[in-house]
Design an enzyme around this catalytic site. Structure first.
Site, PDB file in Angstrom:
ATOM      1  N   GLU A 103     -40.103  18.092  32.913  1.00  0.00           N
ATOM      2  CA  GLU A 103     -40.056  19.533  32.605  1.00  0.00           C
ATOM      3  C   GLU A 103     -39.010  20.180  33.499  1.00  0.00           C
ATOM      4  O   GLU A 103     -39.154  20.175  34.727  1.00  0.00           O
ATOM      5  CB  GLU A 103     -41.415  20.194  32.860  1.00  0.00           C
ATOM      6  CG  GLU A 103     -41.381  21.697  32.586  1.00  0.00           C
ATOM      7  CD  GLU A 103     -42.702  22.404  32.890  1.00  0.00           C
ATOM      8  OE1 GLU A 103     -43.099  23.267  32.100  1.00  0.00           O
ATOM      9  OE2 GLU A 103     -43.318  22.086  33.928  1.00  0.00           O
ATOM     10  N   TRP A 104     -37.954  20.703  32.886  1.00  0.00           N
ATOM     11  CA  TRP A 104     -36.987  21.473  33.667  1.00  0.00           C
ATOM     12  C   TRP A 104     -37.439  22.919  33.691  1.00  0.00           C
ATOM     13  O   TRP A 104     -37.385  23.619  32.702  1.00  0.00           O
ATOM     14  CB  TRP A 104     -35.584  21.357  33.081  1.00  0.00           C
ATOM     15  CG  TRP A 104     -34.569  22.148  33.866  1.00  0.00           C
ATOM     16  CD1 TRP A 104     -34.678  22.556  35.174  1.00  0.00           C
ATOM     17  CD2 TRP A 104     -33.315  22.659  33.403  1.00  0.00           C
ATOM     18  NE1 TRP A 104     -33.571  23.267  35.560  1.00  0.00           N
ATOM     19  CE2 TRP A 104     -32.718  23.346  34.496  1.00  0.00           C
ATOM     20  CE3 TRP A 104     -32.637  22.571  32.191  1.00  0.00           C
ATOM     21  CZ2 TRP A 104     -31.480  23.964  34.386  1.00  0.00           C
ATOM     22  CZ3 TRP A 104     -31.393  23.189  32.085  1.00  0.00           C
ATOM     23  CH2 TRP A 104     -30.823  23.875  33.174  1.00  0.00           C
TER      24      TRP A 104
ATOM     25  N   ARG B 145     -40.685  29.761  32.731  1.00  0.00           N
ATOM     26  CA  ARG B 145     -41.995  30.337  32.988  1.00  0.00           C
ATOM     27  C   ARG B 145     -41.787  31.750  33.509  1.00  0.00           C
ATOM     28  O   ARG B 145     -41.165  31.954  34.549  1.00  0.00           O
ATOM     29  CB  ARG B 145     -42.758  29.473  34.023  1.00  0.00           C
ATOM     30  CG  ARG B 145     -44.160  29.957  34.327  1.00  0.00           C
ATOM     31  CD  ARG B 145     -45.107  29.828  33.151  1.00  0.00           C
ATOM     32  NE  ARG B 145     -45.236  28.441  32.708  1.00  0.00           N
ATOM     33  CZ  ARG B 145     -44.973  28.042  31.468  1.00  0.00           C
ATOM     34  NH1 ARG B 145     -44.555  28.906  30.538  1.00  0.00           N
ATOM     35  NH2 ARG B 145     -45.119  26.780  31.121  1.00  0.00           N
TER      36      ARG B 145
ATOM     37  N   GLU C 147     -46.640  34.912  33.961  1.00  0.00           N
ATOM     38  CA  GLU C 147     -47.477  33.713  33.828  1.00  0.00           C
ATOM     39  C   GLU C 147     -47.246  32.741  34.992  1.00  0.00           C
ATOM     40  O   GLU C 147     -47.442  31.531  34.864  1.00  0.00           O
ATOM     41  CB  GLU C 147     -47.230  33.037  32.480  1.00  0.00           C
ATOM     42  CG  GLU C 147     -47.665  33.903  31.316  1.00  0.00           C
ATOM     43  CD  GLU C 147     -48.306  33.144  30.170  1.00  0.00           C
ATOM     44  OE1 GLU C 147     -48.610  31.954  30.322  1.00  0.00           O
ATOM     45  OE2 GLU C 147     -48.534  33.780  29.114  1.00  0.00           O
TER      46      GLU C 147
ATOM     47  N   HIS D 241     -51.101  30.671  30.585  1.00  0.00           N
ATOM     48  CA  HIS D 241     -51.519  30.383  31.961  1.00  0.00           C
ATOM     49  C   HIS D 241     -52.271  31.577  32.531  1.00  0.00           C
ATOM     50  O   HIS D 241     -51.810  32.707  32.424  1.00  0.00           O
ATOM     51  CB  HIS D 241     -50.305  30.096  32.852  1.00  0.00           C
ATOM     52  CG  HIS D 241     -49.467  28.967  32.349  1.00  0.00           C
ATOM     53  ND1 HIS D 241     -48.627  29.098  31.263  1.00  0.00           N
ATOM     54  CD2 HIS D 241     -49.370  27.686  32.757  1.00  0.00           C
ATOM     55  CE1 HIS D 241     -48.034  27.938  31.030  1.00  0.00           C
ATOM     56  NE2 HIS D 241     -48.463  27.063  31.916  1.00  0.00           N
TER      57      HIS D 241
ATOM     58  N   LYS E  25     -51.053  24.401  24.724  1.00  0.00           N
ATOM     59  CA  LYS E  25     -51.331  24.125  26.144  1.00  0.00           C
ATOM     60  C   LYS E  25     -51.958  25.346  26.806  1.00  0.00           C
ATOM     61  O   LYS E  25     -51.493  26.476  26.604  1.00  0.00           O
ATOM     62  CB  LYS E  25     -50.034  23.771  26.870  1.00  0.00           C
ATOM     63  CG  LYS E  25     -50.189  23.644  28.400  1.00  0.00           C
ATOM     64  CD  LYS E  25     -48.841  23.682  29.108  1.00  0.00           C
ATOM     65  CE  LYS E  25     -49.036  23.772  30.617  1.00  0.00           C
ATOM     66  NZ  LYS E  25     -47.783  24.072  31.341  1.00  0.00           N
TER      67      LYS E  25
ATOM     68  N   ARG F  34     -57.013  17.011  35.678  1.00  0.00           N
ATOM     69  CA  ARG F  34     -55.697  16.393  35.534  1.00  0.00           C
ATOM     70  C   ARG F  34     -55.810  14.876  35.366  1.00  0.00           C
ATOM     71  O   ARG F  34     -54.838  14.208  35.038  1.00  0.00           O
ATOM     72  CB  ARG F  34     -54.818  16.723  36.743  1.00  0.00           C
ATOM     73  CG  ARG F  34     -54.529  18.208  36.907  1.00  0.00           C
ATOM     74  CD  ARG F  34     -53.667  18.469  38.139  1.00  0.00           C
ATOM     75  NE  ARG F  34     -53.421  19.896  38.331  1.00  0.00           N
ATOM     76  CZ  ARG F  34     -52.435  20.592  37.774  1.00  0.00           C
ATOM     77  NH1 ARG F  34     -51.597  19.974  36.952  1.00  0.00           N
ATOM     78  NH2 ARG F  34     -52.276  21.875  38.013  1.00  0.00           N
TER      79      ARG F  34
ATOM     80  N   SER G 258     -45.005  22.345  40.964  1.00  0.00           N
ATOM     81  CA  SER G 258     -44.693  23.617  40.306  1.00  0.00           C
ATOM     82  C   SER G 258     -45.954  24.429  40.032  1.00  0.00           C
ATOM     83  O   SER G 258     -45.881  25.546  39.556  1.00  0.00           O
ATOM     84  CB  SER G 258     -43.940  23.377  38.996  1.00  0.00           C
ATOM     85  OG  SER G 258     -44.762  22.703  38.073  1.00  0.00           O
TER      86      SER G 258
ATOM     87  N   GLN H 222     -51.251  19.875  41.581  1.00  0.00           N
ATOM     88  CA  GLN H 222     -50.522  18.710  41.068  1.00  0.00           C
ATOM     89  C   GLN H 222     -50.589  17.555  42.071  1.00  0.00           C
ATOM     90  O   GLN H 222     -50.483  17.750  43.273  1.00  0.00           O
ATOM     91  CB  GLN H 222     -49.062  19.064  40.767  1.00  0.00           C
ATOM     92  CG  GLN H 222     -48.906  19.858  39.493  1.00  0.00           C
ATOM     93  CD  GLN H 222     -47.461  20.222  39.205  1.00  0.00           C
ATOM     94  OE1 GLN H 222     -46.563  19.883  39.963  1.00  0.00           O
ATOM     95  NE2 GLN H 222     -47.253  20.934  38.119  1.00  0.00           N
TER      96      GLN H 222
END
Length: 253
Positions: free
Chosen positions: A46-47, A82, A86, A143, A170, A213, A232, A236
């Site tokens: 994901e960029w 993003r 959010e 989000h 998502k 996750r 990010s 994570q």
């Protein structure tokens, strides 16, 4: 359940796919991160283009996307701006947001586009349609960094994204207690078993939500986010550890 194929990666079958964010501010930083990622067990990159200093110059975004694709080769690229509302790094007008996403899709340098589902119904549909016409897949996203909505509301939002035509709905929510994590997992299970005809992605954030996750294959979430260097989003896990756990779960199911 339909699957979604991007390059050689099939989302929606087997263990949840691992997506790693790139959050560099300069082209040099971004390409250096990409080179490191190619040595890791990553399925999608994901960029996070909202981190990019030159994000408001479309030519520089596309130039960087092209070079990023050249480094990553067969690893699919998800382009995500993003927005600050959010949890992202920058504010952007709705018209500029739509133009950037459509230009990226039409460039042929990215494989997926993230579209925030609450940008406005007509704008979201316009971006999705243009992206699909370019042969690029869409993740519609939402989000909530403050709370976890009720189960019915989580399902409603995911169904709405599906109705918009997104290839993958998502949602990421913040738990305020352990029960919130159960709410998210329960919503994921019900959505995947009763309503979804395509892969979905869900997660409960922060340390409390880490379990979400890891258990995507059990409850119905098709992709999970891990960190190569800088995370990010809160919660994570490092990519190597994440893959190890996902493989163990997959082999036991």
């Amino acid at each position: 359940m339909n699957t979604v194929q991007v390059k050689n990666t099939v989302i929606g079958e087997g263990r949840p796919k691992i997506c790693v964010p790139i959050v560099g501010k300069t082209k040099t930083d971004i390409l250096e991160e990409a080179k490191k990622i190619t040595t890791l067990p990553v399925d999608v990159v994901e960029w996070r283009v909202d981190w990019f200093d030159d994000v408001f110059t479309t030519e520089k975004v596309l130039e960087t996307a092209k070079e990023l694709q050249e480094v990553l080769k067969d690893i699919p690229v998800l382009l995500t701006f993003r927005t600050s509302k959010e949890g992202g790094e920058k504010e952007i007008s709705v018209s500029d947001y739509a133009a950037l996403n459509i230009a990226a899709a039409q460039s042929g340098y990215v494989d997926l586009i993230d579209v925030e589902a609450f940008t406005g119904d007509e704008v979201v549909k316009t971006i999705i349609n243009a992206t699909h016409e370019a042969g690029v897949k869409v993740i519609a996203s939402n989000h909530d960094f403050f709370k976890t909505p009720e189960k019915e509301e989580i399902i409603r939002r995911l169904c709405m994204m599906q109705e918009f035509g997104a290839d993958i709905p998502k949602i990421a929510v913040m738990p305020t207690c352990k029960q919130d994590v159960i709410t998210l997992l329960s919503a994921t299970l019900e959505m995947s078993e009763k309503y979804a005809d395509r892969p979905i992605i869900t997660m409960s954030m922060a340390g409390t939500g880490v379990v979400s996750r890891l258990t995507g294959e059990t409850f119905g979430s098709a992709l999970t986010f891990g960190a190569a260097s800088k995370a990010s989003a809160p919660g994570q896990i490092g990519v190597n550890e994440l893959k190890q756990v996902l493989d163990i779960i997959h082999s036991s199911l």
